[in-house]
Design a protein around this motif. Structure first.
Motif, PDB file in Angstrom:
ATOM      1  N   ASP A  24       0.884  -1.168   0.000  1.00 19.76           N
ATOM      2  CA  ASP A  24       0.000   0.000   0.000  1.00 19.76           C
ATOM      3  C   ASP A  24       0.918   1.214   0.000  1.00 19.76           C
ATOM      4  OD1 ASP A  24      -1.411   2.305   0.901  1.00 19.76           O
ATOM      5  OD2 ASP A  24      -2.931   1.038   1.806  1.00 19.76           O
ATOM      6  N   TRP A  25       0.895   1.998  -1.089  1.00 20.51           N
ATOM      7  CA  TRP A  25       1.851   3.099  -1.194  1.00 20.51           C
ATOM      8  C   TRP A  25       1.466   4.320  -0.377  1.00 20.51           C
ATOM      9  CZ3 TRP A  25      -0.182   7.316  -3.827  1.00 20.51           C
ATOM     10  CH2 TRP A  25      -1.114   7.087  -4.826  1.00 20.51           C
ATOM     11  N   ILE A  26       0.304   4.353   0.203  1.00 19.87           N
ATOM     12  CA  ILE A  26      -0.065   5.444   1.107  1.00 19.87           C
ATOM     13  C   ILE A  26       0.501   5.175   2.503  1.00 19.87           C
ATOM     14  CG2 ILE A  26      -1.969   6.646   2.253  1.00 19.87           C
ATOM     15  CD1 ILE A  26      -1.709   7.384  -0.686  1.00 19.87           C
ATOM     16  N   SER A  27       0.260   3.979   3.042  1.00 18.45           N
ATOM     17  CA  SER A  27       0.725   3.649   4.391  1.00 18.45           C
ATOM     18  C   SER A  27       2.147   3.116   4.422  1.00 18.45           C
ATOM     19  CB  SER A  27      -0.205   2.610   5.022  1.00 18.45           C
ATOM     20  OG  SER A  27      -0.079   1.364   4.344  1.00 18.45           O
ATOM     21  N   GLY A  28       2.613   2.576   3.297  1.00 14.01           N
ATOM     22  CA  GLY A  28       3.940   1.967   3.262  1.00 14.01           C
ATOM     23  C   GLY A  28       3.977   0.571   3.844  1.00 14.01           C
ATOM     24  N   ALA A  68      -4.800   8.622  -9.125  1.00 14.99           N
ATOM     25  CA  ALA A  68      -5.920   7.775  -9.523  1.00 14.99           C
ATOM     26  C   ALA A  68      -7.162   8.107  -8.712  1.00 14.99           C
ATOM     27  CB  ALA A  68      -5.554   6.305  -9.317  1.00 14.99           C
ATOM     28  N   GLU A  69      -8.300   8.059  -9.380  1.00 10.38           N
ATOM     29  CA  GLU A  69      -9.582   8.262  -8.709  1.00 10.38           C
ATOM     30  C   GLU A  69     -10.226   6.907  -8.488  1.00 10.38           C
ATOM     31  OE1 GLU A  69     -12.056  11.146 -10.680  1.00 10.38           O
ATOM     32  OE2 GLU A  69     -10.305  12.232 -11.369  1.00 10.38           O
ATOM     33  N   ALA A  70     -11.148   6.835  -7.547  1.00 14.52           N
ATOM     34  CA  ALA A  70     -11.824   5.587  -7.229  1.00 14.52           C
ATOM     35  C   ALA A  70     -12.437   4.970  -8.475  1.00 14.52           C
ATOM     36  CB  ALA A  70     -12.894   5.821  -6.168  1.00 14.52           C
ATOM     37  N   GLY A  71     -12.164   3.665  -8.680  1.00 16.45           N
ATOM     38  CA  GLY A  71     -12.739   2.941  -9.795  1.00 16.45           C
ATOM     39  C   GLY A  71     -12.078   3.194 -11.134  1.00 16.45           C
ATOM     40  N   LYS A  72     -11.013   3.970 -11.166  1.00 14.83           N
ATOM     41  CA  LYS A  72     -10.329   4.257 -12.422  1.00 14.83           C
ATOM     42  C   LYS A  72      -8.943   3.645 -12.408  1.00 14.83           C
ATOM     43  CE  LYS A  72     -12.817   8.420 -13.542  1.00 14.83           C
ATOM     44  NZ  LYS A  72     -12.745   9.775 -13.992  1.00 14.83           N
ATOM     45  N   GLU A  73      -8.379   3.524 -13.599  1.00 17.51           N
ATOM     46  CA  GLU A  73      -7.037   2.979 -13.723  1.00 17.51           C
ATOM     47  C   GLU A  73      -6.024   3.891 -13.037  1.00 17.51           C
ATOM     48  OE1 GLU A  73      -6.040   0.064 -15.373  1.00 17.51           O
ATOM     49  OE2 GLU A  73      -8.188  -0.291 -15.332  1.00 17.51           O
ATOM     50  N   PRO A  74      -4.971   3.303 -12.411  1.00 21.85           N
ATOM     51  CA  PRO A  74      -3.912   4.142 -11.857  1.00 21.85           C
ATOM     52  C   PRO A  74      -3.254   4.932 -12.997  1.00 21.85           C
ATOM     53  CG  PRO A  74      -3.712   1.877 -11.087  1.00 21.85           C
ATOM     54  CD  PRO A  74      -4.765   1.893 -12.159  1.00 21.85           C
ATOM     55  N   THR A  95      -8.164  -0.968  -8.286  1.00 23.21           N
ATOM     56  CA  THR A  95      -9.101  -1.529  -7.316  1.00 23.21           C
ATOM     57  C   THR A  95     -10.405  -0.739  -7.392  1.00 23.21           C
ATOM     58  OG1 THR A  95      -8.351  -0.067  -5.540  1.00 23.21           O
ATOM     59  CG2 THR A  95      -7.239  -2.199  -5.740  1.00 23.21           C
ATOM     60  N   PRO A  96     -11.489  -1.317  -6.901  1.00 28.25           N
ATOM     61  CA  PRO A  96     -12.750  -0.586  -6.934  1.00 28.25           C
ATOM     62  C   PRO A  96     -12.793   0.572  -5.944  1.00 28.25           C
ATOM     63  CG  PRO A  96     -13.055  -2.794  -6.014  1.00 28.25           C
ATOM     64  CD  PRO A  96     -11.647  -2.681  -6.461  1.00 28.25           C
ATOM     65  N   PHE A  97     -11.838   0.642  -5.034  1.00 28.42           N
ATOM     66  CA  PHE A  97     -11.852   1.733  -4.072  1.00 28.42           C
ATOM     67  C   PHE A  97     -10.835   2.794  -4.435  1.00 28.42           C
ATOM     68  CE2 PHE A  97      -9.994  -2.177  -2.534  1.00 28.42           C
ATOM     69  CZ  PHE A  97      -8.725  -1.850  -2.100  1.00 28.42           C
ATOM     70  N   ASP A  98      -9.621   2.800  -3.913  1.00 31.06           N
ATOM     71  CA  ASP A  98      -8.743   3.951  -4.125  1.00 31.06           C
ATOM     72  C   ASP A  98      -7.461   3.690  -4.911  1.00 31.06           C
ATOM     73  OD1 ASP A  98      -7.458   2.489  -2.221  1.00 31.06           O
ATOM     74  OD2 ASP A  98      -7.590   3.999  -0.654  1.00 31.06           O
ATOM     75  N   SER A  99      -7.216   2.485  -5.353  1.00 31.22           N
ATOM     76  CA  SER A  99      -6.057   2.154  -6.194  1.00 31.22           C
ATOM     77  C   SER A  99      -4.737   2.670  -5.615  1.00 31.22           C
ATOM     78  CB  SER A  99      -6.253   2.686  -7.615  1.00 31.22           C
ATOM     79  OG  SER A  99      -7.353   2.090  -8.226  1.00 31.22           O
ATOM     80  N   THR A 100      -4.449   2.329  -4.381  1.00 29.38           N
ATOM     81  CA  THR A 100      -3.199   2.767  -3.759  1.00 29.38           C
ATOM     82  C   THR A 100      -2.277   1.597  -3.452  1.00 29.38           C
ATOM     83  OG1 THR A 100      -4.087   2.690  -1.518  1.00 29.38           O
ATOM     84  CG2 THR A 100      -4.295   4.789  -2.726  1.00 29.38           C
ATOM     85  N   VAL A 101      -2.362   0.540  -4.243  1.00 27.12           N
ATOM     86  CA  VAL A 101      -1.489  -0.606  -4.027  1.00 27.12           C
ATOM     87  C   VAL A 101      -0.738  -0.953  -5.299  1.00 27.12           C
ATOM     88  CG1 VAL A 101      -2.875  -1.594  -2.158  1.00 27.12           C
ATOM     89  CG2 VAL A 101      -3.319  -2.284  -4.504  1.00 27.12           C
TER      90      VAL A 101
END
Length: 131
Positions: A24-28, A68-74, A95-101
């Protein structure tokens, strides 16, 4: 559809695979890991690669489309870093949520096939089920 563990084990079947991790690139944080960590510790490796992934994903000039926005490609598909003896491939996951992985695959340079790894990691990222 495979989950995290199954996807990481499948990534480890690639020629030259030394280690694979979902970050997860937000939390690390490492959400799952298998094999060796390039720095010897998966939590440290995840934190370090998360900084790199976050910088690229949030960079307006590199990502062209921004965050990336929710539900969209990174905005970035993947990132490749090479060293004298290895490849590090970071594949961003939609991902269907926030694409932060992203999936992080560490390949030995002599045994690994970077083109094949890119193709297979993209397929894994498309099939990965989170949650």
């Amino acid at each position: 559809m495979p989950g995290i563990d199954e996807s990481l084990l499948e990534a480890m079947r690639l020629p030259g695979a030394r280690g694979a991790c979902l970050v997860d690139w937000i939390s690390g944080l490492a959400l799952g890991a298998v094999g060796e960590a390039s720095g010897g510790d998966w939590e440290a490796t995840a934190a370090e690669t998360a900084e790199l992934g976050r910088h690229v994903a949030e960079s307006g000039s590199l990502a062209a489309g921004g965050i990336a926005e929710a539900g969209k490609e990174p905005p970035v598909e993947d990132l490749i870093a090479t060293t004298g003896d290895a490849y590090h491939l970071l594949r961003f996951v939609s991902t269907p949520f926030d694409s932060t992985v992203f999936l992080h695959l560490w390949l030995g340079r002599d045994e690994g096939n970077l083109a094949l790894a890119r193709i297979r990691l993209a397929e894994l990222a498309d099939r990965l089920v989170l949650g």
